[in-house]
Design a protein around this motif. Structure first.
Motif, PDB file in Angstrom:
ATOM      1  N   LEU A 114    -111.469 -39.673  40.692  1.00 10.28           N
ATOM      2  CA  LEU A 114    -112.778 -39.853  40.069  1.00 10.28           C
ATOM      3  C   LEU A 114    -113.776 -40.195  41.174  1.00 10.28           C
ATOM      4  O   LEU A 114    -113.411 -40.856  42.160  1.00 10.28           O
ATOM      5  CB  LEU A 114    -112.750 -40.992  39.042  1.00 10.28           C
ATOM      6  CG  LEU A 114    -112.092 -40.727  37.692  1.00 10.28           C
ATOM      7  CD1 LEU A 114    -112.099 -42.014  36.865  1.00 10.28           C
ATOM      8  CD2 LEU A 114    -112.790 -39.605  36.935  1.00 10.28           C
ATOM      9  N   PRO A 115    -115.035 -39.768  41.055  1.00 13.77           N
ATOM     10  CA  PRO A 115    -116.025 -40.123  42.081  1.00 13.77           C
ATOM     11  C   PRO A 115    -116.099 -41.632  42.287  1.00 13.77           C
ATOM     12  O   PRO A 115    -116.084 -42.406  41.327  1.00 13.77           O
ATOM     13  CB  PRO A 115    -117.332 -39.572  41.502  1.00 13.77           C
ATOM     14  CG  PRO A 115    -116.901 -38.462  40.598  1.00 13.77           C
ATOM     15  CD  PRO A 115    -115.604 -38.911  40.000  1.00 13.77           C
ATOM     16  N   LEU A 116    -116.170 -42.025  43.545  1.00 13.23           N
ATOM     17  CA  LEU A 116    -116.182 -43.437  43.920  1.00 13.23           C
ATOM     18  C   LEU A 116    -117.407 -43.662  44.795  1.00 13.23           C
ATOM     19  O   LEU A 116    -117.489 -43.140  45.914  1.00 13.23           O
ATOM     20  CB  LEU A 116    -114.892 -43.767  44.673  1.00 13.23           C
ATOM     21  CG  LEU A 116    -114.517 -45.214  44.940  1.00 13.23           C
ATOM     22  CD1 LEU A 116    -114.440 -46.023  43.655  1.00 13.23           C
ATOM     23  CD2 LEU A 116    -113.180 -45.276  45.674  1.00 13.23           C
ATOM     24  N   GLU A 117    -118.389 -44.411  44.270  1.00 14.08           N
ATOM     25  CA  GLU A 117    -119.662 -44.574  44.955  1.00 14.08           C
ATOM     26  C   GLU A 117    -119.733 -45.907  45.684  1.00 14.08           C
ATOM     27  O   GLU A 117    -119.556 -46.976  45.090  1.00 14.08           O
ATOM     28  CB  GLU A 117    -120.827 -44.478  43.963  1.00 14.08           C
ATOM     29  CG  GLU A 117    -121.028 -43.085  43.402  1.00 14.08           C
ATOM     30  CD  GLU A 117    -122.372 -42.918  42.738  1.00 14.08           C
ATOM     31  OE1 GLU A 117    -122.983 -43.949  42.385  1.00 14.08           O
ATOM     32  OE2 GLU A 117    -122.817 -41.769  42.587  1.00 14.08           O
ATOM     33  N   CYS A 118    -120.005 -45.814  46.975  1.00 13.42           N
ATOM     34  CA  CYS A 118    -120.152 -46.990  47.834  1.00 13.42           C
ATOM     35  C   CYS A 118    -121.632 -47.173  48.134  1.00 13.42           C
ATOM     36  O   CYS A 118    -122.327 -46.211  48.458  1.00 13.42           O
ATOM     37  CB  CYS A 118    -119.367 -46.761  49.129  1.00 13.42           C
ATOM     38  SG  CYS A 118    -119.324 -48.157  50.260  1.00 13.42           S
ATOM     39  N   SER A 119    -122.125 -48.413  47.993  1.00  6.39           N
ATOM     40  CA  SER A 119    -123.547 -48.681  48.206  1.00  6.39           C
ATOM     41  C   SER A 119    -123.745 -49.897  49.089  1.00  6.39           C
ATOM     42  O   SER A 119    -122.923 -50.821  49.081  1.00  6.39           O
ATOM     43  CB  SER A 119    -124.262 -48.917  46.870  1.00  6.39           C
ATOM     44  OG  SER A 119    -124.189 -47.777  46.042  1.00  6.39           O
ATOM     45  N   THR A 120    -124.833 -49.889  49.845  1.00  2.00           N
ATOM     46  CA  THR A 120    -125.249 -51.071  50.600  1.00  2.00           C
ATOM     47  C   THR A 120    -126.673 -51.430  50.196  1.00  2.00           C
ATOM     48  O   THR A 120    -127.494 -50.547  49.920  1.00  2.00           O
ATOM     49  CB  THR A 120    -125.215 -50.839  52.122  1.00  2.00           C
ATOM     50  OG1 THR A 120    -126.088 -49.758  52.447  1.00  2.00           O
ATOM     51  CG2 THR A 120    -123.813 -50.548  52.604  1.00  2.00           C
ATOM     52  N   ALA A 121    -126.949 -52.712  50.173  1.00  2.46           N
ATOM     53  CA  ALA A 121    -128.317 -53.173  49.940  1.00  2.46           C
ATOM     54  C   ALA A 121    -129.139 -52.988  51.208  1.00  2.46           C
ATOM     55  O   ALA A 121    -128.621 -52.582  52.254  1.00  2.46           O
ATOM     56  CB  ALA A 121    -128.289 -54.638  49.515  1.00  2.46           C
ATOM     57  N   CYS A 171    -122.383 -55.035  50.045  1.00  2.00           N
ATOM     58  CA  CYS A 171    -121.758 -53.753  49.708  1.00  2.00           C
ATOM     59  C   CYS A 171    -121.142 -53.807  48.320  1.00  2.00           C
ATOM     60  O   CYS A 171    -120.637 -54.851  47.892  1.00  2.00           O
ATOM     61  CB  CYS A 171    -120.648 -53.412  50.708  1.00  2.00           C
ATOM     62  SG  CYS A 171    -121.135 -53.430  52.444  1.00  2.00           S
ATOM     63  N   THR A 172    -121.164 -52.677  47.625  1.00  2.00           N
ATOM     64  CA  THR A 172    -120.485 -52.564  46.331  1.00  2.00           C
ATOM     65  C   THR A 172    -119.802 -51.204  46.237  1.00  2.00           C
ATOM     66  O   THR A 172    -120.196 -50.242  46.899  1.00  2.00           O
ATOM     67  CB  THR A 172    -121.457 -52.716  45.142  1.00  2.00           C
ATOM     68  OG1 THR A 172    -122.482 -51.723  45.241  1.00  2.00           O
ATOM     69  CG2 THR A 172    -122.065 -54.109  45.097  1.00  2.00           C
ATOM     70  N   LEU A 173    -118.799 -51.153  45.375  1.00  4.09           N
ATOM     71  CA  LEU A 173    -118.072 -49.925  45.101  1.00  4.09           C
ATOM     72  C   LEU A 173    -117.983 -49.785  43.590  1.00  4.09           C
ATOM     73  O   LEU A 173    -117.503 -50.690  42.903  1.00  4.09           O
ATOM     74  CB  LEU A 173    -116.679 -50.009  45.724  1.00  4.09           C
ATOM     75  CG  LEU A 173    -115.892 -48.717  45.984  1.00  4.09           C
ATOM     76  CD1 LEU A 173    -116.648 -47.816  46.952  1.00  4.09           C
ATOM     77  CD2 LEU A 173    -114.518 -49.067  46.555  1.00  4.09           C
ATOM     78  N   HIS A 174    -118.469 -48.652  43.071  1.00  8.15           N
ATOM     79  CA  HIS A 174    -118.476 -48.419  41.625  1.00  8.15           C
ATOM     80  C   HIS A 174    -117.746 -47.121  41.283  1.00  8.15           C
ATOM     81  O   HIS A 174    -117.767 -46.158  42.048  1.00  8.15           O
ATOM     82  CB  HIS A 174    -119.911 -48.325  41.093  1.00  8.15           C
ATOM     83  CG  HIS A 174    -120.613 -49.634  40.976  1.00  8.15           C
ATOM     84  ND1 HIS A 174    -121.302 -50.195  42.028  1.00  8.15           N
ATOM     85  CD2 HIS A 174    -120.728 -50.504  39.925  1.00  8.15           C
ATOM     86  CE1 HIS A 174    -121.827 -51.358  41.639  1.00  8.15           C
ATOM     87  NE2 HIS A 174    -121.496 -51.559  40.372  1.00  8.15           N
ATOM     88  N   GLN A 175    -117.125 -47.125  40.117  1.00 10.36           N
ATOM     89  CA  GLN A 175    -116.450 -45.933  39.609  1.00 10.36           C
ATOM     90  C   GLN A 175    -116.466 -45.953  38.087  1.00 10.36           C
ATOM     91  O   GLN A 175    -116.155 -46.979  37.476  1.00 10.36           O
ATOM     92  CB  GLN A 175    -115.008 -45.886  40.112  1.00 10.36           C
ATOM     93  CG  GLN A 175    -114.252 -44.613  39.751  1.00 10.36           C
ATOM     94  CD  GLN A 175    -112.894 -44.567  40.437  1.00 10.36           C
ATOM     95  OE1 GLN A 175    -112.007 -45.332  40.115  1.00 10.36           O
ATOM     96  NE2 GLN A 175    -112.745 -43.652  41.398  1.00 10.36           N
ATOM     97  N   ALA A 176    -116.848 -44.833  37.495  1.00 13.29           N
ATOM     98  CA  ALA A 176    -116.868 -44.685  36.038  1.00 13.29           C
ATOM     99  C   ALA A 176    -117.633 -45.826  35.367  1.00 13.29           C
ATOM    100  O   ALA A 176    -117.238 -46.326  34.313  1.00 13.29           O
ATOM    101  CB  ALA A 176    -115.445 -44.603  35.486  1.00 13.29           C
TER     102      ALA A 176
END
Length: 327
Positions: free
Chosen positions: A273-280, A290-295
């Protein structure tokens, strides 16, 4: 402590002998274990950098500590070798980056390990919080804490099947392919060691990229697992933070050295499943969030500190006592 041979690869959950960094383990009283590790002089993943090869990657020493969680559980708490393990949280800081400088021979580290907390259920112990103090010579090179747990394989299989069913996934995960960012923008030489897609930047400074799980990678996927490994998630955070810091002119990508990190894993990350990594937004002198979100769910969250390995005052950027240490 001896450095002549490695511990058995099965004991540290590695398939390749070359990826076993621990060479010895000795119990020192109740809840205290001393570990010995030898760090390679040139590692295909951790030492892959466009910048000057002046310092060992702190994540290499963290990996030695991670291998220690299995040694403590299997050798000293009699957890069966077939049990499954999962990371709950990881923290480290580098109090003296100069201790990580390369020498003329493979680096030998001694890692003091203490049980900080024992997690239990009605059936008995289910996990630990371990505190690590890794020293190279007389200098403290890394301070770390790892929370982790374990379970019998049949419980793992049942739990994972239920989680994948809830997401509408098959029982045989297949990693999603995806484009990867230019290796130079994350300070790497080898494209195979890149784990994020080209990021998208929003007007408020948030950067988001896809985490790319390559199951053929011989180190990040040393052996088959049915999810995205925790160390791969940490690498995703590191690479996106390096990209963000480079873009903001804070630390050039080839010279970025992670000197502090604190991450909590909230749930499993599925590789199909797509796994989105983000930084502020990156702010000078501040940790990068940092955060990691999925579904639609938060998979992991944390912060990372980067330093310029060429700075004259690098010895003073370890964060200070208590900045990243576990409570």
């Amino acid at each position: 402590m001896q450095f002549a041979r490695t511990l058995p690869k099965e004991l540290v959950h590695r398939a390749a002998v070359a990826e076993v960094f621990l060479t010895d383990a000795q119990r020192h009283g109740e809840g205290e274990v001393m570990l010995a590790a030898q760090l390679p002089r040139l590692h295909a993943f951790y030492d892959d950098t466009l910048g000057p090869r002046t310092h060992h990657d702190p994540l290499l020493l963290l990996e030695a500590c991670r291998q220690g969680i299995f040694v403590v559980a299997h050798r000293y708490l009699d957890v069966p070798l077939g049990h499954k393990f999962l990371l709950r949280s990881v923290e480290f800081e580098v109090p003296d980056p100069a201790a990580l400088e390369y020498g003329d021979a493979p680096t030998e580290a001694v890692i003091g390990t203490r049980i900080e907390h024992r997690f239990r259920s009605r059936s008995g112990p289910t996990g630990l919080r371990l505190r690590f103090t890794a020293s190279i010579g007389a200098r403290e090179a890394l301070l770390a804490c790892i929370d982790y747990s374990w379970m019998p394989p049949q419980d793992w299989t049942r739990m994972r099947a239920g989680q994948r069913d809830a997401l509408g996934l098959s029982q045989s995960p297949v990693a999603l392919p995806g484009p990867r960012i230019d290796p130079a923008l994350v300070g790497r030489r080898d494209p195979a060691n890149v784990v994020i897609s080209p990021p998208h930047a929003s007007g408020d400074g948030i950067r988001t990229a896809r985490l790319v799980a390559e199951t053929a990678h011989p180190i990040l996927y040393d052996h088959w697992v049915d999810h995205v490994p925790g160390m791969l998630e940490l690498e995703g955070f590191r690479q996106l933070a390096v990209t963000a810091s480079h873009a903001e002119g804070t630390v050039p990508a080839p010279r970025a050295l992670p000197v502090g990190l604190a991450v909590r894993f909230r749930c499993f990350a599925e590789m199909d499943l797509p796994l989105e990594c983000s930084t502020a937004r990156v702010l000078p002198g501040a940790d990068i969030e940092c955060t990691l979100h999925q579904a639609g769910s938060l998979v992991a969250e944390g912060r990372i500190s980067l330093a310029d390995r060429k700075r004259a005052d690098l010895a003073g950027v370890g964060g200070g006592p208590g900045t990243h240490r576990c409570p």
